[in-house]
Design an enzyme around this catalytic site. Structure first.
Site, PDB file in Angstrom:
ATOM      1  N   GLY A 114       8.050   1.170   2.257  1.00 49.81           N
ATOM      2  CA  GLY A 114       9.029   1.378   1.174  1.00 49.81           C
ATOM      3  C   GLY A 114       8.445   1.401  -0.221  1.00 49.81           C
ATOM      4  N   SER A 115       7.141   1.744  -0.329  1.00 47.69           N
ATOM      5  CA  SER A 115       6.555   1.745  -1.678  1.00 47.69           C
ATOM      6  C   SER A 115       7.273   2.710  -2.605  1.00 47.69           C
ATOM      7  CB  SER A 115       5.063   2.072  -1.616  1.00 47.69           C
ATOM      8  OG  SER A 115       4.868   3.314  -0.972  1.00 47.69           O
ATOM      9  N   ASP A 164      16.215   3.326   2.434  1.00 46.41           N
ATOM     10  CA  ASP A 164      15.097   2.619   1.790  1.00 46.41           C
ATOM     11  C   ASP A 164      15.486   2.060   0.417  1.00 46.41           C
ATOM     12  OD1 ASP A 164      13.719   3.432   4.000  1.00 46.41           O
ATOM     13  OD2 ASP A 164      12.112   4.437   2.942  1.00 46.41           O
ATOM     14  N   PRO A 177       0.832  -1.201   0.000  1.00 46.66           N
ATOM     15  CA  PRO A 177       0.000   0.000   0.000  1.00 46.66           C
ATOM     16  C   PRO A 177       0.871   1.258   0.000  1.00 46.66           C
ATOM     17  CG  PRO A 177      -0.476  -1.419   1.902  1.00 46.66           C
ATOM     18  CD  PRO A 177       0.677  -2.031   1.191  1.00 46.66           C
TER      19      PRO A 177
HETATM   20  O1  PMV Z   1       9.839   6.418   4.335  1.00 47.38           O
HETATM   21  P1  PMV Z   1       9.939   5.521   5.513  1.00 47.38           P
HETATM   22  O2  PMV Z   1       8.732   5.483   6.339  1.00 47.38           O
HETATM   23  O3  PMV Z   1      10.439   4.175   5.110  1.00 47.38           O
HETATM   24  O4  PMV Z   1      11.089   6.121   6.477  1.00 47.38           O
HETATM   25  C1  PMV Z   1      12.429   6.014   6.144  1.00 47.38           C
HETATM   26  C2  PMV Z   1      13.314   6.039   7.326  1.00 47.38           C
HETATM   27  C3  PMV Z   1      13.670   7.399   7.884  1.00 47.38           C
HETATM   28  O5  PMV Z   1      14.842   7.176   8.662  1.00 47.38           O
HETATM   29  C4  PMV Z   1      12.578   7.923   8.794  1.00 47.38           C
HETATM   30  C5  PMV Z   1      13.959   8.434   6.801  1.00 47.38           C
HETATM   31  C6  PMV Z   1      15.257   8.206   6.047  1.00 47.38           C
HETATM   32  O6  PMV Z   1      15.430   8.882   5.025  1.00 47.38           O
HETATM   33  O7  PMV Z   1      16.100   7.410   6.466  1.00 47.38           O
END
Ligand code: PMV
Length: 280
Positions: A88-89, A129, A82
């Protein structure tokens, strides 16, 4: 026509801290984004269920150019993850697009190209990510140019539970960046989160580390009532440790299971889904 595919991801430990140079532990999950790209008269991306924001299209055009894709393109996206769920979408979309534009590109190249999209969606992403989505498995990641990425051996079963709140990563990363400027309590909490990621890389004591990480993330102000309920539900279902995963403010929580049977049992009790991370 070419096709690219990439998995979503969870942050096991170290989210937010990783933005400030501390390490994080991240894992790909077996839920995929698939992209089909074909030459077309005008650049176009078809996302499932939503209109494509112009800046996302612009970033994809830039990716195509950097990847050496000559013509305008039309991209069709299918997602088992989702959107806005913290799984990580956007990074998976970026990596899948990179693979469609440049078939056979290395994980490092795919993650680098995906950063063009991440910057639009995240503001100041650490890069964890796309690295997790491009490499697969479990990684110990420290940001940098280039980032340090070490594969972690081993595997675990998790139950992933969506909070039901969709949100963008910026919605918690930016406020935390502001708070850090005036609140001296923030940096020690971030450093401790990084230390937990260091301790977690052996995967042998993840549960208590995840519990402590969640408490720290709550103190940093990135949890919300829906995530607190999700974490409590996972703990009530016997999770060895449970926490929000990713940026917080919504998105998803993860609970560590003893094994596959336990992960599936947790999933049916909480309404989440069971995933195996890493390689057994
Ligand atoms: O976009 P998300 O929810 O996977 O968050 C990534 C992880 C963070 O540390 C919050 C942001 C980042 O750029 O590392």
């Amino acid at each position: 026509m070419t096709q690219g595919r990439a998995p979503g991801k969870v942050l096991l430990l170290g989210e937010h801290a990783v933005v400030y140079g501390h390490p994080a532990l991240a894992a790909a999950i077996p839920r995929f984004v698939t992209v089909e790209v074909a030459p077309s008269a005008a650049a176009r991306i078809e996302l499932p269920g939503i209109a494509t924001p112009p800046d996302v299209l612009q970033a994809a055009v830039e990716m195509a150019r950097e990847a050496g894709w000559a013509a305008a393109f039309s991209a069709r996206v299918q997602s088992e993850i989702p959107l806005g769920s913290g799984l990580g979408s956007s990074a998976a979309l970026g990596v899948a697009l990179a693979r469609a534009f440049k078939p056979g590109c290395s994980p490092g190249e795919a993650a680098g190209l995906a950063m063009l999209l991440e910057r639009v969606l995240h503001g100041a992403p650490s890069g964890v990510d796309p690295a997790a989505c491009a490499r697969g498995g479990i990684i110990f990641f420290t940001r940098g140019e280039p980032p340090q990425i070490e594969p972690v051996r081993g595997s675990a079963w998790l139950c992933v539970l969506l909070s039901g709140i969709a949100r963008g990563t910026r919605s918690t990363v930016m406020p935390l960046q502001e708070r850090r400027k005036s609140d001296a309590a923030v940096d020690p909490l971030l450093a401790r989160l990084g230390e937990l990621a260091r301790q977690g890389r052996r995967l042998d004591n993840l549960g208590p580390l995840m519990d402590e990480a969640h408490a720290l993330l709550r103190e940093l102000g990135v949890s919300c009532p829906e995530l607190e309920r999700a974490v409590a539900a996972l703990k009530a279902a016997g999770a060895l440790g449970a926490k929000l995963t990713g940026a917080g403010g919504g998105g998803a929580a993860i609970g560590l299971a003893r094994d596959e049977v336990h992960a599936r049992e947790m999933a049916s009790r909480t309404g989440g889904f069971a995933v195996q991370i890493g390689a057994p």
